[in-house]
Write a protein that holds these residues in place. Structure first.
Motif: not given
Length: 283
Positions: A88-93, A96-98, A101-104
Motif C-alpha cells: 500500500n505504501k509503494r502504491s501511494e508513491n 509521483s515518487g519513484f 526514489e530511484i535517483y536517491n
C-alpha cells in the motif's frame, strides 16, 4: 510433512506455529526474525547467525524446520511477505515518487561504496592486476554482465583480461591459474555458489583472489586476499537492481582508472589505438 505458505499465507504465523517445536538455539533465530523482518530480508546467512548469536548451521536448521528447503527460499518467502505488507505504501508513491526514489538509491549506493573503500586495499589490488600474468573476472547473472563491462574497460587501456560467465568454463579456467595470476570474483550477495566455487579452485592453485561484494561477511570473503565493497543490499525480489550494478561499475572504474594512472603513457596510446580500431563501426 512440511507446511508451506499459500498465496495468502503469512510467514510470521508459520514461525509462531512451529515455535514450540524449535530448539532453544533455533528459537533465538525465530525471535530475531520476528522482531526484525525488515532487516533480515537483506541479511546473509552469516549476518543472521551473528545477530541471533548462533551458528550458521542453526540458521539452516531453523529454515528447514519451518518447511523451507534452505536459507535462500526462506529469504524469498520473507521478501514476498514483507512486500505484501508494504504494498500500500509503494502504491501511494508509485505515480509521483519513484523517479526521486530511484535517483536517491543509485546515488546512495555509490556514496556508500565510496565511504567503505580502503585506499590501501585498492592500491594493492591495482598493483596485483598490473603485475599479473593474466587477470580473470568471474561472475554470473547481473554480476557476469559487470565482468564483461570490466573486460571492455581494461582492454581499452591495453590490459589483457578476460571475463568468464559460464560456470563450467569458470571452473576450468580457475584450474589453470597460478601464483602469477589474479582472479576477481564479482557477487553482490557474496554467496553465489558458482562464483564462490570458482574462486576456491583459483585459490587452491595459488592465484591472488580479489572479491567485489556488498556483504563483507559472506562466503566469498573467506577466500579473498582482498575484499572491495561493491553492490547494494538487495532482497531476493530485487536481484539485478541498477543501484547495485552502478556500485559494482564504480569499483571497476576505480581499478581501471588506477591502473591507467600508473601507466599513463601506455594507457593513452592504447586508448587511441583501440578507439581507432572501431572508428569505422560508427557512421
Amino acid at each position: 510433512m512440511n507446511r508451506t505458505l499459500n498465496s495468502s499465507g503469512n510467514l510470521e504465523t508459520l514461525i509462531h506455529s512451529y515455535y514450540p517445536s524449535l530448539t532453544k538455539s533455533e528459537q533465538k533465530v525465530a525471535d530475531y526474525v520476528l522482531k526484525n523482518f525488515d532487516q533480515v530480508v537483506y541479511h546473509s546467512v552469516t549476518d543472521l547467525s551473528e545477530e541471533a548469536e548462533v551458528g550458521e548451521t542453526t540458521v539452516l536448521r531453523f529454515c528447514r524446520k519451518i518447511g523451507m528447503k534452505g536459507y535462500q527460499e526462506f529469504k524469498l518467502t520473507l521478501a514476498k511477505d514483507f512486500a505484501s505488507k508494504e504494498g500500500n505504501k509503494r502504491s501511494e508513491n508509485s505515480s509521483s515518487g519513484f523517479i526521486e526514489e530511484i535517483y536517491n538509491n543509485t546515488v546512495g549506493s555509490i556514496r556508500s561504496t565510496f565511504s567503505m573503500i580502503e585506499q590501501d586495499a585498492l592500491t594493492t589490488a591495482i598493483d596485483k592486476i598490473d603485475s599479473a600474468q593474466s587477470v580473470q573476472f568471474f561472475g554470473v547473472g547481473t554480476s557476469g554482465l559487470t565482468a564483461l563491462d570490466a573486460k571492455n574497460r581494461f582492454i581499452r587501456i591495453g590490459k589483457q583480461v578476460d571475463a568468464v560467465i559460464d560456470p563450467h568454463i569458470q571452473s576450468m579456467t580457475a584450474a589453470t591459474l597460478t601464483k602469477d595470476d589474479v582472479a576477481i570474483g564479482i557477487s553482490v550477495s557474496g554467496s553465489t555458489h558458482d562464483t564462490v566455487n570458482t574462486l576456491k579452485i583459483a585459490k587452491d592453485n595459488d592465484a591472488f583472489v580479489i572479491a567485489i561484494t556488498y556483504y563483507l561477511r559472506s562466503p566469498i570473503t573467506k577466500l579473498a586476499d582482498i575484499v572491495l565493497p561493491g553492490g547494494e543490499k538487495e532482497s531476493p525480489l530485487e536481484g539485478g537492481s541498477l543501484a547495485a550494478k552502478m556500485s559494482q561499475l564504480y569499483v571497476i572504474d576505480l581499478l581501471c582508472t588506477g591502473l591507467a594512472l600508473k601507466n599513463i603513457d601506455k594507457s593513452e596510446k592504447m586508448r587511441e589505438k583501440t578507439a581507432r580500431a572501431v572508428v569505422n563501426k560508427i557512421y
